[in-house]
Design an enzyme around this catalytic site. Structure first.
Site, PDB file in Angstrom:
ATOM      1  N   ASP A   1      80.823 -88.463   0.725  1.00  0.00           N
ATOM      2  CA  ASP A   1      80.451 -88.669   2.124  1.00  0.00           C
ATOM      3  C   ASP A   1      81.323 -89.751   2.770  1.00  0.00           C
ATOM      4  O   ASP A   1      81.124 -90.949   2.557  1.00  0.00           O
ATOM      5  CB  ASP A   1      78.962 -89.037   2.225  1.00  0.00           C
TER       6      ASP A   1
ATOM      7  N   LYS B   1      78.515-101.402   8.739  1.00  0.00           N
ATOM      8  CA  LYS B   1      77.128-101.534   8.309  1.00  0.00           C
ATOM      9  C   LYS B   1      77.033-101.514   6.804  1.00  0.00           C
ATOM     10  O   LYS B   1      77.765-100.770   6.150  1.00  0.00           O
ATOM     11  CB  LYS B   1      76.338-100.337   8.856  1.00  0.00           C
TER      12      LYS B   1
ATOM     13  N   GLU C   1      80.156 -94.062  23.565  1.00  0.00           N
ATOM     14  CA  GLU C   1      79.730 -92.838  22.859  1.00  0.00           C
ATOM     15  C   GLU C   1      78.288 -92.451  23.187  1.00  0.00           C
ATOM     16  O   GLU C   1      77.528 -93.266  23.740  1.00  0.00           O
ATOM     17  CB  GLU C   1      79.899 -93.020  21.348  1.00  0.00           C
TER      18      GLU C   1
ATOM     19  N   LYS D   1      74.488 -83.579  17.311  1.00  0.00           N
ATOM     20  CA  LYS D   1      75.440 -84.633  16.967  1.00  0.00           C
ATOM     21  C   LYS D   1      76.809 -83.961  16.817  1.00  0.00           C
ATOM     22  O   LYS D   1      76.975 -83.042  16.013  1.00  0.00           O
ATOM     23  CB  LYS D   1      74.994 -85.295  15.662  1.00  0.00           C
TER      24      LYS D   1
ATOM     25  N   VAL E   1      81.609 -91.474  17.350  1.00  0.00           N
ATOM     26  CA  VAL E   1      82.803 -92.293  17.610  1.00  0.00           C
ATOM     27  C   VAL E   1      84.050 -91.413  17.565  1.00  0.00           C
ATOM     28  O   VAL E   1      84.897 -91.471  18.469  1.00  0.00           O
ATOM     29  CB  VAL E   1      82.904 -93.463  16.604  1.00  0.00           C
TER      30      VAL E   1
ATOM     31  N   SER F   1      82.856 -90.588   6.619  1.00  0.00           N
ATOM     32  CA  SER F   1      82.739 -90.186   8.029  1.00  0.00           C
ATOM     33  C   SER F   1      84.072 -89.714   8.594  1.00  0.00           C
ATOM     34  O   SER F   1      85.131 -90.296   8.302  1.00  0.00           O
ATOM     35  CB  SER F   1      82.244 -91.369   8.856  1.00  0.00           C
TER      36      SER F   1
END
Ligand code: PSU
Ligand code: MN
Length: 315
Positions: free
Chosen positions: A144, A165, A30, A92, A112, A146
């Protein structure tokens, strides 16, 4: 080799096209990590080293980005250098953004999710990254989550990463993946690695102990027609791991600062990564680089096994 591109917006580098045509292993990489995940010049330096690690592991690297509205699969050294230099000036780009970068002829650093989409279009079945996006802490308030997670549910590629993470809500991210039928596979580990730390309190769904076992599971999934990704979680090398207690405190204070400053949406992850690097005196960045290199190597070994096991399997 000048077969027509499988897609009118796609530019596959000659070396990558040739490898795919010969059923030789290819690993997609990526580019958000280059533009938004690390500072210049270590971002570009790392991207070059990651490509070298893929080659060492026996596969051809294909770093993915959008340049002048073209979906690029395989970048030149110069293109990687330019992305690194321009950093956050490059948009992004996740699933929702791809059509706009293409329609406007702009550049995009692919997350990703976006990398998975473009890699799958090109017929690549393994990619490597540092960390995947997930369900953020405080999701009850912010919603939120992803777009990486939804992509993992639908797009056929194995994603080698260093787990989840702890800026994310690891438990809720795993629940989401379970609901979507995405296996969390531990590469030589029984617990889900937590990116900077080698382990967490959460067990993986399945453990594999070598690249061949991982490739076997990927083959079975796609031969069965079960769509979606497989997450292969590879812990950060021991020597570069940060102590969970230390990093958790740093992450808590970075999240507090992010909330006070009202930072949200696509800015969240880059902000947190930058703050964590400052607060650890750069040690989180060293860990990040070490884990990405390690993932690239493992992804290449898995891709090599995959191409040996299922010559010509096409999904
Ligand atoms: N985690 C990292 N470094 C990164 C990212 C995640 O340690 O650079 C990037 C990846 O590109 C990932 C994206 O796909 O952040 C997720 O962003 P969001 O949460 O906005 O979907
Ligand atoms: Mn988000």
């Amino acid at each position: 080799m000048s077969e027509p591109s499988p897609h009118p917006y796609l530019d596959i580098a000659d070396e990558v096209r040739d490898a795919l045509a010969r059923n030789h292993a290819v690993v997609a990489l990526e580019s958000t990590i280059i533009c938004h995940g690390m500072p210049w010049p270590r971002n570009a330096e790392t991207a070059h080293r990651v490509e070298a690690a893929v080659r060492d592991g026996g596969a051809i690297p294909a770093t993915i980005a959008i340049l002048d509205g073209r979906l690029k699969v395989g970048l030149s050294e110069e293109e990687i250098q330019q992305l690194g230099k321009r950093g956050q000036a490059v948009a992004k780009t996740s699933r929702r953004d791809i059509p706009f970068m293409v329609a406007r002829g702009e550049d995009g650093a692919t997350t990703v999710a976006a990398t998975m989409i473009i890699a799958a279009m090109a017929g690549i079945r393994v990619m490597a990254t540092g960390g995947i996006g997930g369900v953020h802490r405080g999701v009850e308030e912010t919603m939120d989550i992803s777009a990486d997670l939804e992509e993992l549910a639908r797009t056929n590629i194995a994603v080698v990463c260093a787990g989840i993470k702890s800026v994310l809500d690891i438990g809720r991210t795993l629940e989401y993946l379970e609901t979507m039928g995405v296996p969390m596979v531990g590469f030589r580990t029984d617990t889900v690695p937590a990116f900077y730390a080698r382990s967490s309190d959460f067990p993986v769904d399945y453990r594999v102990d070598d690249p061949a076992q991982a490739a076997e599971a990927i083959c079975a999934k796609y031969a069965l027609g079960i769509d979606g990704a497989m997450v292969i979680a590879n812990p950060v090398p021991e020597a570069d791991a940060l102590a969970a207690e230390e990093i958790d405190g740093v992450i808590d204070s970075a999240i507090g600062e992010m909330n006070r400053r009202g930072i949200s949406g696509k800015e969240s992850t880059p902000f947190l990564l930058g703050r964590i690097a400052e607060k650890t005196g750069g040690r989180s960045l060293d860990a990040n680089i070490a884990l990405v290199l390690n993932n690239a190597r493992v992804a290449a070994e898995i891709a090599a096994q995959y191409s040996r096991k299922e010559p010509g399997i096409l999904i």
